[in-house]
Design a protein around this motif. Structure first.
Motif, mmCIF file in Angstrom:
data_model
loop_
_atom_site.group_PDB
_atom_site.id
_atom_site.type_symbol
_atom_site.label_atom_id
_atom_site.label_comp_id
_atom_site.label_asym_id
_atom_site.label_seq_id
_atom_site.Cartn_x
_atom_site.Cartn_y
_atom_site.Cartn_z
ATOM 1 N N PRO A 1 52.607 81.769 39.486
ATOM 2 C CA PRO A 1 53.246 82.294 40.694
ATOM 3 C C PRO A 1 52.398 81.906 41.897
ATOM 4 O O PRO A 1 51.176 81.757 41.776
ATOM 5 N N GLU B 1 51.063 83.295 44.291
ATOM 6 C CA GLU B 1 49.863 84.058 44.621
ATOM 7 C C GLU B 1 48.717 83.779 43.656
ATOM 8 O O GLU B 1 47.599 84.163 43.885
ATOM 9 N N PHE B 2 49.041 83.075 42.551
ATOM 10 C CA PHE B 2 47.978 82.766 41.610
ATOM 11 C C PHE B 2 47.541 81.312 41.709
ATOM 12 O O PHE B 2 46.638 80.883 41.044
ATOM 13 N N VAL C 1 60.057 86.920 34.632
ATOM 14 C CA VAL C 1 58.890 86.120 34.260
ATOM 15 C C VAL C 1 57.696 86.456 35.132
ATOM 16 O O VAL C 1 56.577 86.615 34.644
ATOM 17 N N ILE C 2 57.965 86.555 36.432
ATOM 18 C CA ILE C 2 56.852 86.662 37.370
ATOM 19 C C ILE C 2 56.613 88.109 37.755
ATOM 20 O O ILE C 2 57.443 88.755 38.381
ATOM 21 N N VAL D 1 53.453 78.935 33.960
ATOM 22 C CA VAL D 1 53.964 79.494 35.209
ATOM 23 C C VAL D 1 52.797 80.020 36.032
ATOM 24 O O VAL D 1 52.009 80.827 35.551
ATOM 25 N N SER E 1 54.480 89.740 39.750
ATOM 26 C CA SER E 1 54.230 90.213 41.108
ATOM 27 C C SER E 1 55.542 90.372 41.876
ATOM 28 O O SER E 1 55.700 91.267 42.684
ATOM 29 N N GLY F 1 48.697 85.936 35.315
ATOM 30 C CA GLY F 1 48.842 87.298 35.788
ATOM 31 C C GLY F 1 49.962 88.055 35.091
ATOM 32 O O GLY F 1 50.320 89.148 35.508
ATOM 33 N N ARG G 1 56.928 93.532 43.704
ATOM 34 C CA ARG G 1 57.344 93.551 45.108
ATOM 35 C C ARG G 1 58.713 94.185 45.256
ATOM 36 O O ARG G 1 58.970 94.987 46.119
#
Lengths: 122, 839
Positions: B834, B836-837, A112-113, B832, A115, A31, A119
């Motif tokens: 996350p 939610e994934f 890195v993330i 990675v 989402s 993602g 948020r």
């Protein structure tokens, strides 16, 4: 190896010995953008989004010299410190804050993330 | 605190001062009798000797000694007595209770007590933790065997001296400062020492690649074996260490193994006491931990995100601590450190940051004849880092400039020459520096030519570099003083001399051209990229993406079988053995000898296309099949599948032999004069796998109709009734160039022999990234004929050199990768997902 549930602000992505000097390894993010982690011949570590600002070439596959990587597609020189294209080329790729601690490499989790960043922004 | 009433006094203005009475002074307990703990007390005593009652716990059964001098003790240059800092007498005279050989094992912050291993419990008012650091022990099998030690205290030195008394082999794991000092000491004590270092560069935290290479060379000259890039698999032995095995299978017998891979702040005690711990015990600017009555100094602390493993920061910390303990808070602001290797006769210095960066400029001076490498990093007209090898006289000066952040803009051009030059009367011009040299200063070391002789030569009318070289020989040998000679020409002739070197340099990292570099690599027998960069005075520390691949090729060509290919100097395609495409995937081209294939190969290719969902397969211009859209992770598996059907790498990605294109020839074609297909296969079998200055294409046509288009190839054969016409230097690229006819030969074997000789001439003499067409355009086809056609002996020698080189290069790189070699080049570091994934 899958990194999925580290706690804290920093994501432990493993020991420094996984990347030999002059090389780079990649870290795909579900993602999000794939990240390239570089180990220079001067033993410094840097992380960038693995996309050249020119034509999205995978910077992880370029030749590393000094603190610069030459993109494998068209030889643009990209600063590992700032992500900026050097010389007469213009463009910039996002950098990812990285620290080395006790022989392990850490990336700033929120860089890195995606989402999580989203948020936080919300 | 309990102050006795009787100890109250008043100043003239009436303020009350409380003086603690004898016996009820605050009790300061120090955990750690090392350099930091004792230095802190010394600083405290110097400020206010009577302020605290002091008790020091030490783990070792010794008084306080200078740990950084253990290396000279090991080397036999000093004794233990020489390195004692504070004798028993010091403890006694200052009323310090020393509890040696009995380490503190617990701290109770609520009760304000510490308890030692022997069970002794002592109360404190203030506690100072100075536990230093622990050696890092790599978790390999055999790490606990007798004979495996670290290099941290006097006991380790004793163990090493005992082992050395019996002679034999020693292995030092870790080529950092400490490891090299241990190796040096053990070598002097008569042991055969092997240093195993995981990284490719010794002391990589302090040195760059160039200085590390010089150091390695020097240590090897002293009889040590230095294995860089070496990873320990296990330490073995029955009841006692007998040797070390590396992951690559190498085996080094040893009766002693010293682990010196690094240190870690010793924080276990503090952590159990519930203090705030990061990488070390966290302290503020006054060395106060998260408990206001507990302090910490030295290698065990983390200050402002930094931990230190060197001695200088410790002095600064102890000063700040003592200031704080005596109520005159000054505060510690972190330290800038420098390093010097304590190995007699080897001068190595490093300080500050030499990792480069935005606005950073490297100033590099290499003097190969003196074995000197100097690198100063300047940013915004300030020195921010320095690495010196061979001549460290100016280390202190650079370090001073660095710490003070002095503006060096005025002396920038002379900075690298050192303090004497740069501070010498404001000569802000390198020319002036050369002009200032005395007449008997040596300019050319190779030919022993002094400045006076060069100037005399120029004044006698030799006004060009070539003329100078031809007469007084200055810069005529290794060429490294060319810059100096040019400067002397400029100084002597003034405006009449405007510089002349027309040859293009390899890149901006050097003033040498390709031909100079190649000549010197061979002449001086150079064996590695850092060596070339050093001996030829490269102006950058590790080159650039232009010179690294060129040097790698020149060394590979000069040392068949004797040079270890540097993967970091290969362009992506050659490193990955596939062709990168615009979307970052790769295309894979298996070799089809002479363009021939069979059902088995075609099935294997078809299977690969389906198995890995390759979106496209295409017939190439070189008569083979190109499979597109393969991810780097899948490459080894694809290659394994192709290998299983008998196919090898087609090197469609390399500066190397690509394909041999053929037509069907006399076997099928009604016009065919010779077996061009068979010849093409033979040529490809002979030439595949060879690395060249650039890509190299061959074709063999069976008749002058030339269906294989041999006259636009680097080497082309056109068969005729009476034999074989050999053509060279063709190109079908941007600038189409038809071949030149080299000669005509009668037999197939001759065609093969001439082909091998021609390729080797091109390999040895063309410049990197120069195709045969521009190369022949530059040197002329007559020159090529003179070497290949008119010189039978020379041709035969070229052919023999090519075949010798090929005996090392005809190994399928795909098979090695499919077998797991360099797996990290294909695998992601991690992935990675996350939360939610995560499914």
């Amino acid at each position: 190896m899958t990194v999925s549930n580290n706690v804290g602000d920093w994501l432990d992505i493993g020991p420094v010995s996984q990347i030999s000097p002059g090389n780079a390894r990649t870290l795909p993010v579900r993602g999000g953008e794939e990240i390239a982690i570089f180990h220079t011949l001067d033993n410094q570590f840097y992380a960038l989004v693995n996309k050249c600002p020119h034509k999205q070439g995978p910077l992880s596959q370029g030749i590393v010299h000094g603190n610069v990587v030459a993109c494998p597609l068209h030889n643009w020189n990209i600063s590992l410190k700032s992500g900026e294209a050097l010389g007469s080329d213009e463009g910039c790729v996002p950098t990812v804050p990285l620290k080395v601690d006790a022989g392990r490499i850490y990336l700033l989790r929120e860089a890195v993330i995606p989402s999580r960043t989203a948020r936080k922004a919300a | 605190m309990d102050f006795q009433v009787g100890n109250e006094s008043r100043t003239e203005d009436g303020a009350v001062i409380l003086i603690p009475a004898e016996g009820v002074r605050e009790h300061l307990v120090v955990v750690g009798n090392g350099m930091a703990g004792c230095r802190a007390i010394e600083e405290l005593l110097a400020r206010d000797a009577g302020r605290y009652r002091v008790t020091i716990f030490g783990a070792e059964p010794h008084v306080n000694y200078n740990r950084i001098m253990l290396s000279p003790v090991l080397a036999g240059e000093k004794t233990f007595e020489d390195i004692v800092i504070n004798s028993r007498q010091w403890y006694d005279e200052n009323d310090i209770e020393l509890i040696a050989g009995d380490p503190v094992t617990a701290i109770d912050r609520a009760a304000k007590t510490v308890t030692s291993r022997s069970g002794r419990t002592v109360g404190y008012d203030k506690l100072l933790i100075a536990t230093g650091s622990d050696p890092f022990i790599i978790p390999v099998p055999g790490k606990d065997l007798p004979g495996v030690i670290s290099f941290r205290d006097m006991k380790d030195v004793d163990t090493m001296l005992e082992a050395a008394a019996n002679g034999g082999g020693a292995v030092v794991i870790g080529g950092g400062l400490l490891g090299l000092e241990a190796a040096h000491g053990l070598t002097l004590r008569g042991m055969k020492v092997t240093v195993i270092h995981l990284m490719p560069t010794l002391m990589e935290r302090q040195l760059d690649e160039a200085a590390g290479w010089l150091l390695k060379t020097a240590l090897e000259g002293r009889g040590q074996t230095i294995l860089t890039g070496a990873d320990t698999a296990e330490i073995y032995g029955e009841g006692q260490v007998e040797g070390v095995r590396l992951k690559d299978g190498r085996d080094i017998p040893a009766s002693l193994v010293v682990m010196a891979v690094g240190i870690r702040p010793s924080v276990a005690l503090a952590r159990e006491a519930g203090l705030d711990i990061g990488r070390g015990i966290r302290v503020d600017d006054h060395m106060v931990t998260s408990d206001p009555d507990v302090f910490a100094v030295g290698e065990c602390v983390e200050h402002d995100g930094n931990v230190y493993g060197l001695v200088a920061p410790l002095w600064d910390m102890c000063r700040s601590l003592a200031d704080g303990l005596t109520d005159r808070h000054t505060g510690y602001r972190g330290s800038v450190t420098s390093t010097k290797l304590k190995v007699a006769g080897l001068d190595v210095f490093s300080a500050g940051d030499f990792s480069g960066g935005e606005g950073c400029e490297d100033i590099v001076l290499r003097d190969a004849s003196r074995g000197v490498y100097k690198r100063v990093v300047v940013k915004d007209d300030k020195v921010i880092g320095a690495v010196l090898y061979g001549d460290t006289a100016d280390g202190g000066w650079y370090f001073d400039l660095l710490r003070k952040g002095e503006d060096v803009g005025e002396i920038r051009d002379l900075l690298i020459f050192g303090q004497a030059f740069a501070s010498g009367g404001g000569q802000a011009d390198p020319k002036a520096a050369v002009a200032a040299l005395s007449d008997d200063a040596e300019i050319c070391g190779c030919n022993g030519v002094s400045k006076g002789q060069v100037v005399a030569c120029v004044e006698a009318g030799n006004c060009t570099l070539d003329a100078v070289r031809a007469t007084c020989k200055a810069s005529a040998s290794c060429g490294s003083c060319t810059g100096l000679v040019e400067t002397l020409l400029a100084v002597t002739l003034g405006d009449d001399y405007s510089g002349e070197r027309a040859t293009r340099t390899v890149c901006k990292c050097t003033s040498f051209g390709h031909d100079d570099v190649r000549r010197e690599i061979v002449a001086q027998g150079m064996k590695s990229i850092p060596e070339v960069m050093h001996k030829l005075h490269w102006s950058t520390p590790d080159g650039c993406s232009s010179c690294r691949p060129a040097l790698n090729y020149y060394l590979l060509c000069a040392l068949p079988g004797g040079y270890r290919d540097d993967q970091q100097s290969r362009f992506v395609n050659e490193r990955m053995h596939a062709n990168i495409q615009k979307d970052g995937t790769y295309s894979v081209v298996p070799r089809m000898w002479g363009g021939l294939t069979n059902p088995r190969e075609l099935r294997a290719i078809a299977d690969v296309v389906e198995k890995y969902n390759a979106p496209m397969v295409k017939v190439t211009g070189g008569q083979r099949l190109d499979i597109f859209g393969i991810r780097k992770e899948d490459l080894p598996a694809v290659w394994a599948d192709l290998n299983a059907a008998g196919m090898v790498s087609g090197h469609a990605y390399g500066k190397s032999l690509r394909t041999v294109k053929t037509c069907v020839g006399s076997e099928w074609c009604r016009f065919g004069t010779q077996d061009s297909t068979g010849l093409g296969v033979k040529i490809e079998r002979m030439t595949w796998g060879s690395w060249m200055p650039h890509k190299f294409k061959i074709a063999a046509s069976g008749c002058p109709r030339n269906c294989a288009e041999a006259t636009i190839k680097d080497f082309g054969v056109v068969c005729v009734d009476s034999g074989y016409e050999l053509h060279v230097g063709g190109n079908g690229g941007i600038h189409v160039r038809a071949t030149d006819l080299l000669c005509k030969v009668a037999t197939e074997q001759e065609a093969l022999d001439y082909c091998a000789a021609f390729i080797q001439l091109y390999r040895e003499e063309a410049r990197y990234l120069e195709r045969t067409a521009p190369w022949i355009g530059r040197v002329g086809v007559d020159y090529v004929k003179s070497r290949i056609v008119e010189d039978d002996e020379g041709r035969e020698a070229l052919r023999a050199r090519f075949l010798f080189s090929q005996s090392f290069s005809q190994e399928d790189p795909w098979a090695r990768r499919a077998g797991g070699e360099d797996a990290e080049l294909h695998q992601h570091l991690a992935e990675v997902r996350p939360m939610e994934f995560v499914v």
